[in-house]
Design an enzyme around this catalytic site. Structure first.
Site, short mmCIF file in Angstrom:
data_model
loop_
_atom_site.label_atom_id
_atom_site.label_comp_id
_atom_site.label_asym_id
_atom_site.label_seq_id
_atom_site.Cartn_x
_atom_site.Cartn_y
_atom_site.Cartn_z
CE LYS A 207 43.92 76.17 54.59
NZ LYS A 207 42.68 75.44 54.34
CE LYS A 262 45.93 72.78 54.85
NZ LYS A 262 44.52 72.75 54.64
CE1 TYR A 327 45.47 64.18 51.74
CE2 TYR A 327 47.46 65.52 51.94
CZ TYR A 327 46.09 65.42 51.86
OH TYR A 327 45.32 66.55 51.92
C1 PBG Z 1 40.03 73.60 52.43
C2 PBG Z 1 41.29 72.89 52.66
C3 PBG Z 1 42.45 72.93 51.88
C4 PBG Z 1 43.33 71.98 52.41
C5 PBG Z 1 42.68 71.40 53.50
N1 PBG Z 1 41.43 71.99 53.66
C6 PBG Z 1 42.78 73.68 50.64
C7 PBG Z 1 42.76 75.14 50.63
O1 PBG Z 1 42.76 75.81 51.66
O2 PBG Z 1 42.74 75.65 49.53
C8 PBG Z 1 44.68 71.66 51.85
C9 PBG Z 1 45.23 70.34 52.22
C10 PBG Z 1 46.36 69.88 51.40
O3 PBG Z 1 46.91 70.57 50.53
O4 PBG Z 1 46.75 68.73 51.62
N2 PBG Z 1 39.70 74.68 53.20
#
Ligand code: PBG
Length: 338
Positions: A207, A262, A327
């Site tokens: 991530k 991600k 989404y």
């Molecule tokens: C929280 C989380 C995030 C997303 C999913 N879980 C945001 C972040 O890490 O700040 C982002 C998902 C998206 O942008 O669609 N830990």
């Protein structure tokens, strides 16, 4: 893919005419290497406190936050369209947020109540729970903070309790998205020790600290709290690809059943590398900013948003993703059916 060393050299033009395989729809369909179907998709959903209410997310055209009662018909549509799972994200009221994010471990919190309601009505759909503290912390970070530092080991204790809480509420898959070191092993041990050895772990293994999460932080209301701070001390540097392989290796060794990359589209090279290196179920997340870009350009009439969405999701499959969080899952499933 490189041409296999065992293949004879390709016939040269004019004997070889690659366009023959593209001349009509039927032949294109026969030789298509990848296909997108509703069974590939996971629908993320935002849950709102209260009843009989929904709110549009301004930066994500077409996306709404729903109270639990209004969420149930949406889940019903997912089931009818063959979407195997939903991923739930709570919009925590400001008065329930705190520096320690205690609400994350409250069995009566919004997310747990939503999970129980869905579990009861729709036993067949997969429920994915996000494990991280940012929806619950007053500072918007995914972990506990001390003097501006996001603490690792202290955060693990809270994540472990949060994950068990979700499993208890009927969640099938806990998905740690926090990027603390050692969380997968800690969560696996706690789940197993509490009678949840069947609960799956989907690790947000690679991530990145991405600007593409902007609209999501609006949707769950964690962006304001975060302010100008960032998450670069725990989420990965977009410059790094090899590091993603190490992160995934750790998470698999610690007991992850599935891994995730991600964001998605800007990181398809990472999806491909992870899939090739590990051959484990690999998911990709088409994040909020990717979704918003396509929708916004569509609204302006600059792109055919529907076609770009399908093309974008198919690209995930081509890169090696087994499933995609998007989404646009519901609208895509509807479009694929017709
Ligand atoms: C929280 C989380 C995030 C997303 C999913 N879980 C945001 C972040 O890490 O700040 C982002 C998902 C998206 O942008 O669609 N830990």
């Amino acid at each position: 893919m490189p041409l296999s060393r065992h293949l004879p050299p390709l016939a040269a033009f004019p004997r070889s005419r690659p366009r023959r395989l593209r001349r009509t729809a039927w032949i294109r369909s026969l030789v298509a290497e990848h296909r997108l179907c509703s069974a590939d998709l996971i629908q993320p959903l935002f849950v709102l406190e209260g009843s009989d209410r929904s709110e549009a997310v301004a930066s994500m055209p077409g996306v709404q936050r729903f109270t639990i009662d209004r969420l149930l018909p949406v889940i019903e549509r997912c089931c009818a369209l063959g979407i195997p799972a939903v991923a739930l994200f709570p919009v925590t009221p400001a008065e329930r947020k705190s520096a320690g994010g205690e609400e994350a471990c409250n069995p009566e919190n919004l997310l747990c109540r939503a999970m129980r309601a869905i579990r009861k009505r729709f036993p067949e759909i997969g429920i994915v729970g996000d494990v991280a503290l940012d929806p619950y912390t007053s500072h918007g970070q995914d972990g506990l903070v001390e003097e501006g530092r996001v603490l690792n080991d202290e955060t693990l204790d809270v994540l472990v309790r949060q994950a068990c809480c979700q499993a208890e509420a009927g969640c099938d898959v806990v998905a740690p998205s926090d990027m603390m070191d050692g969380r997968i092993g800690a969560i696996r041990a706690a789940l197993d020790g509490n009678g949840h050895d069947e609960t799956l772990i989907l690790a947000y293994a690679a991530k990145y600290a991405s600007a593409f999460y902007g609209p999501f932080r609006d949707a769950v209301g964690s962006g304001g709290a975060l302010g100008r701070a960032d998450k670069k001390t725990y989420q990965m540097d977009p410059a790094n690809g090899e590091e993603a392989i190490r992160e995934v290796a750790h998470d698999i060794a610690e007991g992850a059943d599935m891994v995730m990359v991600k964001p998605g589209l800007p990181y398809l090279d990472v999806v491909r590398r992870v899939k090739e290196a590990f051959q484990v179920p690999t998911m990709a997340y088409q994040v909020s900013g990717e979704y918003a870009m396509i929708k916004a350009a569509g609204e302006k009439g600059w792109l055919d948003a529907d076609a770009c969405m399908l093309e974008s999701l198919l690209a995930f499959k081509r890169a090696g993703a087994d499933a995609i969080l998007t989404y646009a899952a519901l609208e895509t499933a509807e479009r694929l059916r017709s």
